[in-house]
Design an enzyme around this catalytic site. Structure first.
Site, PDB file in Angstrom:
ATOM      1  N   ARG A 163      -2.187  13.682   7.541  1.00 47.73           N
ATOM      2  CA  ARG A 163      -1.016  12.836   7.792  1.00 47.73           C
ATOM      3  C   ARG A 163      -0.439  13.068   9.178  1.00 47.73           C
ATOM      4  NH1 ARG A 163       0.597  10.320   3.080  1.00 47.73           N
ATOM      5  NH2 ARG A 163       0.366  11.474   1.155  1.00 47.73           N
TER       6      ARG A 163
ATOM      7  N   ASP B  67      -2.945   9.666   4.588  1.00 48.11           N
ATOM      8  CA  ASP B  67      -3.652  10.885   4.179  1.00 48.11           C
ATOM      9  C   ASP B  67      -4.994  10.604   3.535  1.00 48.11           C
ATOM     10  OD1 ASP B  67      -2.691   9.764   1.697  1.00 48.11           O
ATOM     11  OD2 ASP B  67      -3.091  11.692   0.767  1.00 48.11           O
TER      12      ASP B  67
ATOM     13  N   ASP C 156      -3.679  -3.199   1.348  1.00 41.26           N
ATOM     14  CA  ASP C 156      -5.110  -3.106   1.035  1.00 41.26           C
ATOM     15  C   ASP C 156      -5.416  -4.161  -0.035  1.00 41.26           C
ATOM     16  OD1 ASP C 156      -7.711  -2.059   0.923  1.00 41.26           O
ATOM     17  OD2 ASP C 156      -7.176  -0.470  -0.436  1.00 41.26           O
TER      18      ASP C 156
ATOM     19  N   LYS D 133      -5.651  -4.597   5.737  1.00 42.42           N
ATOM     20  CA  LYS D 133      -7.093  -4.781   5.483  1.00 42.42           C
ATOM     21  C   LYS D 133      -7.253  -6.113   4.755  1.00 42.42           C
ATOM     22  CE  LYS D 133      -8.194   0.033   4.577  1.00 42.42           C
ATOM     23  NZ  LYS D 133      -8.706   0.938   3.532  1.00 42.42           N
TER      24      LYS D 133
ATOM     25  N   LYS E  93       4.106   8.412   0.780  1.00 42.98           N
ATOM     26  CA  LYS E  93       4.626   9.095   1.952  1.00 42.98           C
ATOM     27  C   LYS E  93       4.075   8.485   3.233  1.00 42.98           C
ATOM     28  CE  LYS E  93       3.988  13.218  -0.795  1.00 42.98           C
ATOM     29  NZ  LYS E  93       3.042  14.338  -0.977  1.00 42.98           N
ATOM     30  N   GLY E  94       3.097   7.613   3.050  1.00 43.74           N
ATOM     31  CA  GLY E  94       2.334   7.129   4.199  1.00 43.74           C
ATOM     32  C   GLY E  94       3.138   6.389   5.259  1.00 43.74           C
TER      33      GLY E  94
ATOM     34  N   GLU F 287       5.692  -0.565   4.619  1.00 42.31           N
ATOM     35  CA  GLU F 287       4.450  -0.038   4.029  1.00 42.31           C
ATOM     36  C   GLU F 287       3.489   0.356   5.141  1.00 42.31           C
ATOM     37  OE1 GLU F 287       2.716   1.085   1.697  1.00 42.31           O
ATOM     38  OE2 GLU F 287       2.340  -0.305   0.056  1.00 42.31           O
ATOM     39  N   ASP F 288       2.686   1.381   4.857  1.00 39.41           N
ATOM     40  CA  ASP F 288       1.686   1.783   5.838  1.00 39.41           C
ATOM     41  C   ASP F 288       0.524   0.789   5.894  1.00 39.41           C
ATOM     42  OD1 ASP F 288       0.808   2.411   3.278  1.00 39.41           O
ATOM     43  OD2 ASP F 288       0.491   4.538   3.661  1.00 39.41           O
TER      44      ASP F 288
ATOM     45  N   PHE G 208     -11.644   3.388   5.686  1.00 38.98           N
ATOM     46  CA  PHE G 208     -10.573   4.257   5.208  1.00 38.98           C
ATOM     47  C   PHE G 208      -9.981   4.997   6.399  1.00 38.98           C
ATOM     48  CE2 PHE G 208      -8.409   7.713   3.117  1.00 38.98           C
ATOM     49  CZ  PHE G 208      -7.821   7.055   2.041  1.00 38.98           C
ATOM     50  N   VAL G 209      -8.695   4.826   6.599  1.00 33.12           N
ATOM     51  CA  VAL G 209      -8.061   5.411   7.783  1.00 33.12           C
ATOM     52  C   VAL G 209      -7.055   6.489   7.399  1.00 33.12           C
ATOM     53  CG1 VAL G 209      -8.392   3.435   9.328  1.00 33.12           C
ATOM     54  CG2 VAL G 209      -6.399   3.495   7.835  1.00 33.12           C
TER      55      VAL G 209
HETATM   56  P1  5GP Z   1      -2.983  -1.466  -2.223  1.00 30.50           P
HETATM   57  O1  5GP Z   1      -2.128  -1.436  -3.447  1.00 30.50           O
HETATM   58  O2  5GP Z   1      -2.606  -2.568  -1.265  1.00 30.50           O
HETATM   59  O3  5GP Z   1      -4.447  -1.498  -2.572  1.00 30.50           O
HETATM   60  O4  5GP Z   1      -2.855  -0.089  -1.508  1.00 30.50           O
HETATM   61  C1  5GP Z   1      -1.776   0.292  -0.828  1.00 30.50           C
HETATM   62  C2  5GP Z   1      -1.779   1.785  -0.630  1.00 30.50           C
HETATM   63  O5  5GP Z   1      -3.082   2.350  -0.709  1.00 30.50           O
HETATM   64  C3  5GP Z   1      -1.289   2.118   0.756  1.00 30.50           C
HETATM   65  O6  5GP Z   1       0.100   2.202   0.790  1.00 30.50           O
HETATM   66  C4  5GP Z   1      -1.960   3.464   0.988  1.00 30.50           C
HETATM   67  O7  5GP Z   1      -1.186   4.482   0.435  1.00 30.50           O
HETATM   68  C5  5GP Z   1      -3.250   3.364   0.235  1.00 30.50           C
HETATM   69  N1  5GP Z   1      -4.350   3.015   1.135  1.00 30.50           N
HETATM   70  C6  5GP Z   1      -5.023   1.845   1.212  1.00 30.50           C
HETATM   71  N2  5GP Z   1      -5.963   1.882   2.176  1.00 30.50           N
HETATM   72  C7  5GP Z   1      -5.871   3.116   2.722  1.00 30.50           C
HETATM   73  C8  5GP Z   1      -6.577   3.766   3.795  1.00 30.50           C
HETATM   74  O8  5GP Z   1      -7.466   3.237   4.464  1.00 30.50           O
HETATM   75  N3  5GP Z   1      -6.184   5.033   4.073  1.00 30.50           N
HETATM   76  C9  5GP Z   1      -5.211   5.682   3.370  1.00 30.50           C
HETATM   77  N4  5GP Z   1      -4.920   6.913   3.736  1.00 30.50           N
HETATM   78  N5  5GP Z   1      -4.528   5.095   2.372  1.00 30.50           N
HETATM   79  C10 5GP Z   1      -4.855   3.822   2.050  1.00 30.50           C
END
Ligand code: 5GP
Length: 162
Positions: A143, A137, A81, A109, A21-22, A77-78, A130-131
């Site tokens: 959110r 969220d 990471d 990141k 939902k981000g 995508e939000d 972590f944001v």
């Molecule tokens: P990845 O698969 O790239 O590790 O993670 C992607 C997802 O992890 C993002 O779409 C998000 O939902 C979550 N995520 C990664 N870092 C953060 C963060 O700092 N804060 C939040 N709220 N979600 C994160």
């Protein structure tokens, strides 16, 4: 970012796929700046449980409503990471034969990357914090904060004001 995206595809209907939902606030703001024809779809994935650390596992919790074959698709995508979610999505969508497949992320990141993936359009590189807010969220909270904020956890995993 919207101008740059539109410049690359001036005459196409841009099919925005929001990762729930981000990404919803980012998608809503981006879509309003794109101009031209835009359509939306959403999909759900879960890669995080309740905490702030990835399980490394990506699961599809809601698939798209319509097919993407032949479309100009923009994954919205939000946060990028580890990149594991995006890697999973790119593989899933490439198999469905879109005409173009691009990725827009609000936050990146960079230092956390595990999977070898990159966004085509990036809003802001951020450090490894972590944001929350602006759609992001912590255990479904925060959110609705209008800004992106760093979450500061106190002892026992509680947020500072708990
Ligand atoms: P990845 O698969 O790239 O590790 O993670 C992607 C997802 O992890 C993002 O779409 C998000 O939902 C979550 N995520 C990664 N870092 C953060 C963060 O700092 N804060 C939040 N709220 N979600 C994160």
């Amino acid at each position: 970012m919207a101008r740059e995206i539109r410049r690359g595809f001036p005459d196409d209907t841009l099919h925005l796929i929001g990762v729930l939902k981000g990404s919803i606030f980012f998608l809503a703001d981006l879509a309003r700046e794109l101009g031209g024809e835009v359509s939306f779809d959403f999909l759900g994935v879960s890669s995080y449980g309740k905490g702030t650390d990835s399980t490394g596992e990506v699961k599809l919790t809601k698939d798209l409503d319509v097919g993407i074959e032949g479309r100009t698709v923009l994954i919205v995508e939000d946060i990028l990471d580890t990149g594991l979610t995006l890697k999973y999505l790119l593989k899933l969508f490439e198999e469905r034969k879109p005409r173009h497949l691009r990725v827009a992320v609000l936050l990146d990141k960079v230092e956390r990357r595990i999977a070898d993936v990159k966004a085509d359009y990036t809003g802001f590189p951020i450090p490894n914090e972590f944001v929350v807010g602006y759609g992001l969220d912590f255990d479904e909270r925060y959110r609705n904060l209008p800004d992106v904020c760093v979450l500061q956890l106190g002892s026992r995993g509680k947020t500072k004001n708990e």
